[in-house]
Design an enzyme around this catalytic site. Structure first.
Site, PDB file in Angstrom:
ATOM      1  N   SER A   1      -1.918  14.150 -13.629  1.00  0.00           N
ATOM      2  CA  SER A   1      -3.222  14.239 -14.307  1.00  0.00           C
ATOM      3  C   SER A   1      -3.375  15.648 -14.839  1.00  0.00           C
ATOM      4  O   SER A   1      -2.812  16.602 -14.281  1.00  0.00           O
ATOM      5  CB  SER A   1      -4.355  13.955 -13.320  1.00  0.00           C
TER       6      SER A   1
ATOM      7  N   ASN B   1       0.881  -1.167   0.000  1.00  0.00           N
ATOM      8  CA  ASN B   1       0.000   0.000   0.000  1.00  0.00           C
ATOM      9  C   ASN B   1       0.920   1.217   0.000  1.00  0.00           C
ATOM     10  O   ASN B   1       1.612   1.480   0.996  1.00  0.00           O
ATOM     11  CB  ASN B   1      -0.885  -0.026   1.249  1.00  0.00           C
ATOM     12  N   VAL B   2       0.924   1.955  -1.090  1.00  0.00           N
ATOM     13  CA  VAL B   2       1.906   3.041  -1.232  1.00  0.00           C
ATOM     14  C   VAL B   2       1.744   4.128  -0.178  1.00  0.00           C
ATOM     15  O   VAL B   2       2.660   4.913   0.065  1.00  0.00           O
ATOM     16  CB  VAL B   2       1.876   3.671  -2.646  1.00  0.00           C
TER      17      VAL B   2
ATOM     18  N   SER C   1      -4.200  17.070  -5.204  1.00  0.00           N
ATOM     19  CA  SER C   1      -3.181  16.041  -4.941  1.00  0.00           C
ATOM     20  C   SER C   1      -2.221  15.919  -6.120  1.00  0.00           C
ATOM     21  O   SER C   1      -1.035  15.659  -5.955  1.00  0.00           O
ATOM     22  CB  SER C   1      -3.829  14.683  -4.638  1.00  0.00           C
ATOM     23  N   LYS C   2      -2.748  16.106  -7.337  1.00  0.00           N
ATOM     24  CA  LYS C   2      -1.896  15.992  -8.528  1.00  0.00           C
ATOM     25  C   LYS C   2      -1.082  17.269  -8.745  1.00  0.00           C
ATOM     26  O   LYS C   2       0.046  17.214  -9.241  1.00  0.00           O
ATOM     27  CB  LYS C   2      -2.758  15.679  -9.755  1.00  0.00           C
TER      28      LYS C   2
ATOM     29  N   ILE D   1      -8.411   8.563 -19.998  1.00  0.00           N
ATOM     30  CA  ILE D   1      -7.857   7.274 -20.436  1.00  0.00           C
ATOM     31  C   ILE D   1      -8.847   6.175 -20.033  1.00  0.00           C
ATOM     32  O   ILE D   1      -9.355   6.185 -18.909  1.00  0.00           O
ATOM     33  CB  ILE D   1      -6.486   7.010 -19.769  1.00  0.00           C
TER      34      ILE D   1
ATOM     35  N   TYR E   1      -8.693  15.415  -5.682  1.00  0.00           N
ATOM     36  CA  TYR E   1      -7.870  14.818  -6.735  1.00  0.00           C
ATOM     37  C   TYR E   1      -6.958  15.847  -7.433  1.00  0.00           C
ATOM     38  O   TYR E   1      -5.740  15.649  -7.512  1.00  0.00           O
ATOM     39  CB  TYR E   1      -8.795  14.139  -7.744  1.00  0.00           C
TER      40      TYR E   1
ATOM     41  N   ASN F   1       2.794   5.457 -10.154  1.00  0.00           N
ATOM     42  CA  ASN F   1       1.550   5.487 -10.928  1.00  0.00           C
ATOM     43  C   ASN F   1       0.296   5.329 -10.060  1.00  0.00           C
ATOM     44  O   ASN F   1      -0.773   5.796 -10.429  1.00  0.00           O
ATOM     45  CB  ASN F   1       1.598   4.370 -11.975  1.00  0.00           C
TER      46      ASN F   1
HETATM   47  N1  LIG Z   1      -7.787   6.907 -16.192  1.00  0.00           N
HETATM   48  C1  LIG Z   1      -7.671   8.214 -16.408  1.00  0.00           C
HETATM   49  O1  LIG Z   1      -8.437   8.798 -17.170  1.00  0.00           O
HETATM   50  C2  LIG Z   1      -6.581   9.004 -15.741  1.00  0.00           C
HETATM   51  C3  LIG Z   1      -6.455  10.351 -16.086  1.00  0.00           C
HETATM   52  C4  LIG Z   1      -5.465  11.110 -15.487  1.00  0.00           C
HETATM   53  C5  LIG Z   1      -4.591  10.523 -14.583  1.00  0.00           C
HETATM   54  N2  LIG Z   1      -4.728   9.218 -14.259  1.00  0.00           N
HETATM   55  C6  LIG Z   1      -3.777   8.668 -13.276  1.00  0.00           C
HETATM   56  O2  LIG Z   1      -3.180   7.490 -13.782  1.00  0.00           O
HETATM   57  C7  LIG Z   1      -2.856   6.614 -12.698  1.00  0.00           C
HETATM   58  C8  LIG Z   1      -3.441   5.235 -12.955  1.00  0.00           C
HETATM   59  O3  LIG Z   1      -4.849   5.365 -13.104  1.00  0.00           O
HETATM   60  P1  LIG Z   1      -5.764   4.225 -13.710  1.00  0.00           P
HETATM   61  O4  LIG Z   1      -6.840   4.913 -14.473  1.00  0.00           O
HETATM   62  O5  LIG Z   1      -4.938   3.198 -14.384  1.00  0.00           O
HETATM   63  O6  LIG Z   1      -6.399   3.653 -12.364  1.00  0.00           O
HETATM   64  P2  LIG Z   1      -7.008   2.202 -12.052  1.00  0.00           P
HETATM   65  O7  LIG Z   1      -8.001   2.469 -10.960  1.00  0.00           O
HETATM   66  O8  LIG Z   1      -7.457   1.524 -13.294  1.00  0.00           O
HETATM   67  O9  LIG Z   1      -5.761   1.398 -11.461  1.00  0.00           O
HETATM   68  C9  LIG Z   1      -5.128   1.830 -10.270  1.00  0.00           C
HETATM   69  C10 LIG Z   1      -4.181   0.752  -9.769  1.00  0.00           C
HETATM   70  O10 LIG Z   1      -3.611   1.253  -8.549  1.00  0.00           O
HETATM   71  C11 LIG Z   1      -3.754   0.275  -7.521  1.00  0.00           C
HETATM   72  N3  LIG Z   1      -3.836   0.963  -6.228  1.00  0.00           N
HETATM   73  C12 LIG Z   1      -4.863   1.713  -5.752  1.00  0.00           C
HETATM   74  N4  LIG Z   1      -4.568   2.173  -4.521  1.00  0.00           N
HETATM   75  C13 LIG Z   1      -3.319   1.713  -4.223  1.00  0.00           C
HETATM   76  C14 LIG Z   1      -2.480   1.838  -3.096  1.00  0.00           C
HETATM   77  N5  LIG Z   1      -2.855   2.505  -2.002  1.00  0.00           N
HETATM   78  N6  LIG Z   1      -1.261   1.241  -3.126  1.00  0.00           N
HETATM   79  C15 LIG Z   1      -0.881   0.514  -4.209  1.00  0.00           C
HETATM   80  N7  LIG Z   1      -1.649   0.351  -5.303  1.00  0.00           N
HETATM   81  C16 LIG Z   1      -2.848   0.949  -5.304  1.00  0.00           C
HETATM   82  C17 LIG Z   1      -5.017  -0.502  -7.892  1.00  0.00           C
HETATM   83  O11 LIG Z   1      -5.068  -1.783  -7.291  1.00  0.00           O
HETATM   84  C18 LIG Z   1      -4.885  -0.571  -9.416  1.00  0.00           C
HETATM   85  O12 LIG Z   1      -4.067  -1.655  -9.820  1.00  0.00           O
HETATM   86  C19 LIG Z   1      -3.400   7.280 -11.429  1.00  0.00           C
HETATM   87  O13 LIG Z   1      -2.378   7.968 -10.771  1.00  0.00           O
HETATM   88  C20 LIG Z   1      -4.420   8.261 -11.969  1.00  0.00           C
HETATM   89  O14 LIG Z   1      -4.626   9.354 -11.115  1.00  0.00           O
HETATM   90  C21 LIG Z   1      -5.707   8.436 -14.809  1.00  0.00           C
END
Ligand SMILES: NC(=O)c1ccc[n+]([C@@H]2O[C@H](COP(=O)([O-])OP(=O)(O)OC[C@H]3O[C@@H](n4cnc5c(N)ncnc54)[C@H](O)[C@@H]3O)[C@@H](O)[C@H]2O)c1
Length: 246
Positions: free
Chosen positions: A139, A60-61, A156-157, A186, A153, A87
């Site tokens: 983000s 857990n990060v 935080s970013k 995404i 959110y 990530n």
């Molecule tokens: N999907 C989008 O549109 C989007 C847009 C901008 C930024 N992002 C950023 O991209 C990154 C990945 O997003 P995503 O869409 O793939 O998310 P997702 O929810 O599909 O996947 C997140 C992953 O992080 C893991 N996770 C969650 N909490 C955790 C913790 N406390 N410790 C360790 N692992 C943990 C989950 O198990 C999962 O494998 C994030 O930082 C998100 O903010 C996503």
């Protein structure tokens, strides 16, 4: 060919998974740090057609003891770490007065403190190696505020972007680059909560007229980890189909 090691957080699903896949294709051992134990273990067992491999560490990060344990173990096992990709991220969608303080804190604990903890614990190793790459997945919300009613959110970013630049200055004398990638829209679990109407509106506002795929973000990360990016640090690269051009 020599195998290189990269730590990728939150890499069981979504964008992190695409980053880990790309790393393994490029001959890295991708050390996946995630809270999803079952899927993480399956990934470790997944055979790869490439020289690189998947390794899973339950982590857990947001928990300092988890990050300290994982970093210590990876350094002991491999000796040298080429890259860190922060990530892991979460979002809590509630309007301002409805989000609880514990949810707001949790968003920061994962998105910002989690990345800080990995930078903190890997810093001595990167300094000693005089080599390394860090990429923080930010983000678009860090640059322009959140457009989906998630009041923790965006801040935080934005803090993560500030941290990226701070560590970029701090680690530059040691030949370590620190950059960010700022995606928008995404297709992953994080964006799956959108209604069909919202999805259509979001696509209509993107000049390239499509949602991004996790591989689009992995491509930018792969570039930042490559030799071609060795003179880039403190940069936040947009992956957003042209939605924000700054
Ligand atoms: N999907 C989008 O549109 C989007 C847009 C901008 C930024 N992002 C950023 O991209 C990154 C990945 O997003 P995503 O869409 O793939 O998310 P997702 O929810 O599909 O996947 C997140 C992953 O992080 C893991 N996770 C969650 N909490 C955790 C913790 N406390 N410790 C360790 N692992 C943990 C989950 O198990 C999962 O494998 C994030 O930082 C998100 O903010 C996503």
């Amino acid at each position: 060919m020599e195998t290189k090691v990269a730590i990728v957080t939150g890499a069981v699903n979504g964008i992190g998974r695409a980053i880990a896949d790309r790393l393994v294709e490029n001959n890295f051992t991708a050390v996946i740090c995630d809270i999803n134990q079952d899927e993480g273990q399956k990934l470790e067992e997944k055979s790869s057609d490439f020289e690189g491999e998947y390794r899973f560490k339950h982590c857990n990060v947001a928990r300092e003891e988890d990050v300290a344990r994982v970093v210590k173990g990876v350094i002991e096992e491999y000796g040298q770490i080429e890259a860190l990709v922060n990530n892991a991220g979460i979002i809590k969608r509630r309007v301002g007065e409805e989000i609880s303080i514990s949810d707001w804190d949790q968003v920061f604990a994962v998105n910002t403190r989690g990345a800080f903890l990995f930078c903190k614990y890997l810093r001595p190793q990167f300094k000693e190696q005089k080599q390394g790459r860090i990429v923080n997945i930010s983000s678009i919300a860090g640059k322009m505020g959140d457009i989906t009613s998630a009041p923790g959110y965006g801040p935080s970013k934005a803090a993560l972007d500030g941290m990226t630049k701070t560590f970029a200055r701090d680690l530059a004398p040691y030949n370590v680059t620190v950059n960010g990638v700022a995606p928008h829209a995404i297709e992953t679990d994080m964006s799956s909560e959108w209604s069909e109407e919202k999805r259509k509106r979001i696509i209509s506002e993107i000049p390239l007229k499509r949602l991004g795929q996790p591989e689009d973000v992995a491509g930018a990360v792969s570039f930042l980890l490559s030799d071609a990016a060795s003179f880039i640090t403190g940069e936040i690269i947009d992956v957003n189909g042209g939605f924000l051009m700054d």
